[in-house]
Design a protein around this motif. Structure first.
Motif, PDB file in Angstrom:
ATOM      1  N   GLY A 241      -2.333  -1.207  61.954  1.00 30.07           N
ATOM      2  CA  GLY A 241      -2.161  -2.516  61.338  1.00 30.07           C
ATOM      3  C   GLY A 241      -1.415  -2.463  60.024  1.00 30.07           C
ATOM      4  O   GLY A 241      -0.749  -3.435  59.632  1.00 30.07           O
ATOM      5  N   GLN A 242      -1.487  -1.324  59.334  1.00 30.50           N
ATOM      6  CA  GLN A 242      -0.744  -1.179  58.075  1.00 30.50           C
ATOM      7  C   GLN A 242       0.757  -1.077  58.306  1.00 30.50           C
ATOM      8  O   GLN A 242       1.546  -1.225  57.370  1.00 30.50           O
ATOM      9  N   LEU A 243       1.158  -0.831  59.551  1.00 35.66           N
ATOM     10  CA  LEU A 243       2.587  -0.743  59.882  1.00 35.66           C
ATOM     11  C   LEU A 243       3.192  -2.115  60.150  1.00 35.66           C
ATOM     12  O   LEU A 243       4.407  -2.243  60.240  1.00 35.66           O
ATOM     13  N   GLY A 244       2.332  -3.144  60.339  1.00 36.49           N
ATOM     14  CA  GLY A 244       2.831  -4.491  60.589  1.00 36.49           C
ATOM     15  C   GLY A 244       2.284  -5.087  61.875  1.00 36.49           C
ATOM     16  O   GLY A 244       1.577  -4.430  62.646  1.00 36.49           O
ATOM     17  N   ALA A 245       2.616  -6.365  62.114  1.00 36.29           N
ATOM     18  CA  ALA A 245       2.098  -7.083  63.283  1.00 36.29           C
ATOM     19  C   ALA A 245       2.671  -6.542  64.592  1.00 36.29           C
ATOM     20  O   ALA A 245       1.976  -6.494  65.609  1.00 36.29           O
TER      21      ALA A 245
ATOM     22  N   ASP B 234      -8.165   3.291  64.501  1.00 40.95           N
ATOM     23  CA  ASP B 234      -6.787   3.354  65.002  1.00 40.95           C
ATOM     24  C   ASP B 234      -6.046   2.054  64.705  1.00 40.95           C
ATOM     25  O   ASP B 234      -4.912   2.059  64.211  1.00 40.95           O
ATOM     26  N   ALA B 235      -6.708   0.931  65.023  1.00 43.32           N
ATOM     27  CA  ALA B 235      -6.096  -0.375  64.791  1.00 43.32           C
ATOM     28  C   ALA B 235      -5.867  -0.606  63.302  1.00 43.32           C
ATOM     29  O   ALA B 235      -4.858  -1.203  62.907  1.00 43.32           O
ATOM     30  N   GLY B 236      -6.796  -0.121  62.463  1.00 44.25           N
ATOM     31  CA  GLY B 236      -6.631  -0.284  61.029  1.00 44.25           C
ATOM     32  C   GLY B 236      -5.419   0.457  60.495  1.00 44.25           C
ATOM     33  O   GLY B 236      -4.635  -0.084  59.698  1.00 44.25           O
ATOM     34  N   PHE B 237      -5.234   1.697  60.934  1.00 46.83           N
ATOM     35  CA  PHE B 237      -4.066   2.469  60.495  1.00 46.83           C
ATOM     36  C   PHE B 237      -2.766   1.848  61.010  1.00 46.83           C
ATOM     37  O   PHE B 237      -1.793   1.687  60.272  1.00 46.83           O
TER      38      PHE B 237
END
Length: 441
Positions: free
Chosen positions: A41-45, A36-39
């Protein structure tokens, strides 16, 4: 399928048959959290920071379900050990009534308190609109999650850890498969992660409804007095988990104040990777707890002592290995989960401290589930409140003025190690003795 015999004399084999599926189930939970965090994280900080801030809040709500579930699982196992299957079904029925009322009440209250909760969590102003869109769907997943947690624990209490594993695998596997669909394909962003979770939960609860229709496990509503043993075991666990999650919320708020959104995202990512190691250990202990509770219900003190000894040995060995893996894998794994250089640097620095806490956490968990199985709720509560409660705050007060942001993972590790020392002291003084069970089956 025949349920496992909780009185099986081959203890190592029985513990593995019950512990490994529960361990795998919580491993899937931890993997789901990291994916979940990986996906996200691709959206930004900013989306990753919102996810990090709200994850402990979700854990705070889930603590109610875990407390209720552990209390129900322990008392169901004790009832089965005393050869009272009808009592076990009545305990399950009462558990579902309480969980249903909690789910409805929490959803209504949280809808009304959206903004106050987000401000209380320290959500940065630039991320507030993002969090407001995510929060309503998150609260739905929390309500459904309470029911799902209870189902898992009731199955484990009956020794059906494999059934729990299969449903968890379905739920988390479906969730991870739906994440990219909802987040990217449907363009829902952060909210898509919550919609994926909700969809997977609805499917899983349908499976559980069919499983509980079987005559030998169909819930019945028993006397309210049966809630007593459930609450005596469950409330201390719920309180310990609530204090733990409040501690994580406070630590994340401190990180935001010390170094902004990137610090929150980095520490939040590090904590998820820490849980990737801790949750499997906790799962194994939870899976084996019915063996302890059953032995207490049967009055078999030598069996209780042998189970405890095997659990402690395993906790130290596996916990040490997990700590080494977390330390060595910190940099490459964080590099995969975030493209932001500052977020990666903060996460790696935190993980190098947090990895040292893993063996201590494992030892404390084993002693705590032993206290729960023996119906020693006050001692279980004191021990459960230690690592992220009454030991954490003095550590933060001592370290933050001197070490700043680095003090946060250091304080968590120090408190975990001191909690392990307390657990060893309880073992040394025989506080897990089955001679003081406190409540009959």
């Amino acid at each position: 399928m025949t349920a496992p015999d909780l009185s099986d004399p081959n203890l190592p084999n029985l513990m593995l048959r019950l512990g490994l599926p529960a361990m795998a189930g919580l491993s899937l939970n931890a993997a789901h959290q990291v994916v979940d965090a990986g996906f996200v994280g691709q959206l930004g900080a900013a989306p990753l920071a919102v996810l990090a801030l709200l994850a402990p809040f979700a854990g705070l709500v889930a603590s109610l379900g875990v407390g209720l579930g552990i209390g129900a699982a322990s008392t169901v196992a004790r009832a089965l050990g005393a050869e009272r299957p009808e009592r076990a079904r009545q305990i399950a029925g009462l558990g579902f009534c309480v969980a249903g009322l909690l789910a409805i009440g929490l959803w209504v209250v949280l809808q009304a308190l959206c903004l106050p909760v987000l401000h209380l969590l320290g959500t940065p102003e630039e991320s507030l609109s993002l969090a407001r869109g995510y929060f309503p769907v998150l609260t739905l997943t929390l309500s459904f999650g309470l029911l799902q947690i209870l189902c898992d624990f009731l199955a484990i209490g009956r020794g059906e850890a494999r059934v729990s594993l299969r449903t968890l695998a379905l739920c988390f596997g479906l969730n991870m498969a739906l994440d990219p669909l909802f987040i990217f394909t449907f363009g829902l962003g952060l909210e898509g992660a919550a919609w994926a979770t909700l969809t997977a939960q609805i499917v899983t609860l349908g499976i559980w409804a069919l499983w509980f229709l079987a005559p030998d496990r169909r819930p019945e509503i028993g006397r309210l007095a049966l809630l007593g043993p459930i609450l005596r075991v469950g409330l201390p666990e719920a309180a310990a988990l609530a204090v733990t999650t409040c501690g994580f919320i406070a630590v994340l708020r401190l990180s935001a104040g010390l170094d902004g959104v990137e610090a929150v995202a980095g520490l939040g990512l590090a904590l998820r990777l820490l849980f990737l190691m801790i949750l499997p250990l906790e799962g194994f202990a939870i899976g084996v707890q019915p063996v302890l509770a059953h032995a207490h219900g049967a009055g078999d003190a030598p069996r209780v002592a042998r189970v405890q000894g095997l659990l402690i040995l395993g906790a130290l060995c596996v916990g040490g290995l997990a700590a080494a893996l977390l330390w060595l894998g910190a940099a490459p794994v964080c590099g995969l989960l975030s493209e932001d250089i500052r977020v990666r640097a903060e996460a790696v620095a935190a993980l190098h401290w947090l990895a040292l806490a893993v063996p201590a956490v494992a030892l404390r968990l084993v002693v705590q589930i032993g206290l729960q199985a023996a119906i020693r709720p006050r001692l279980a509560l004191v021990l459960g409140l230690a690592p992220m409660g009454w030991l954490l705050w003095p550590a933060l007060a001592l370290l933050v003025p001197r070490r700043g942001l680095n003090a946060l993972p250091m304080a968590i590790t120090l408190a975990a190690c001191l909690s392990a020392v307390l657990a060893l002291a309880l073992l040394r003084h025989g506080r897990l003795s089955p001679d003081a069970m406190g409540v009959s089956a």
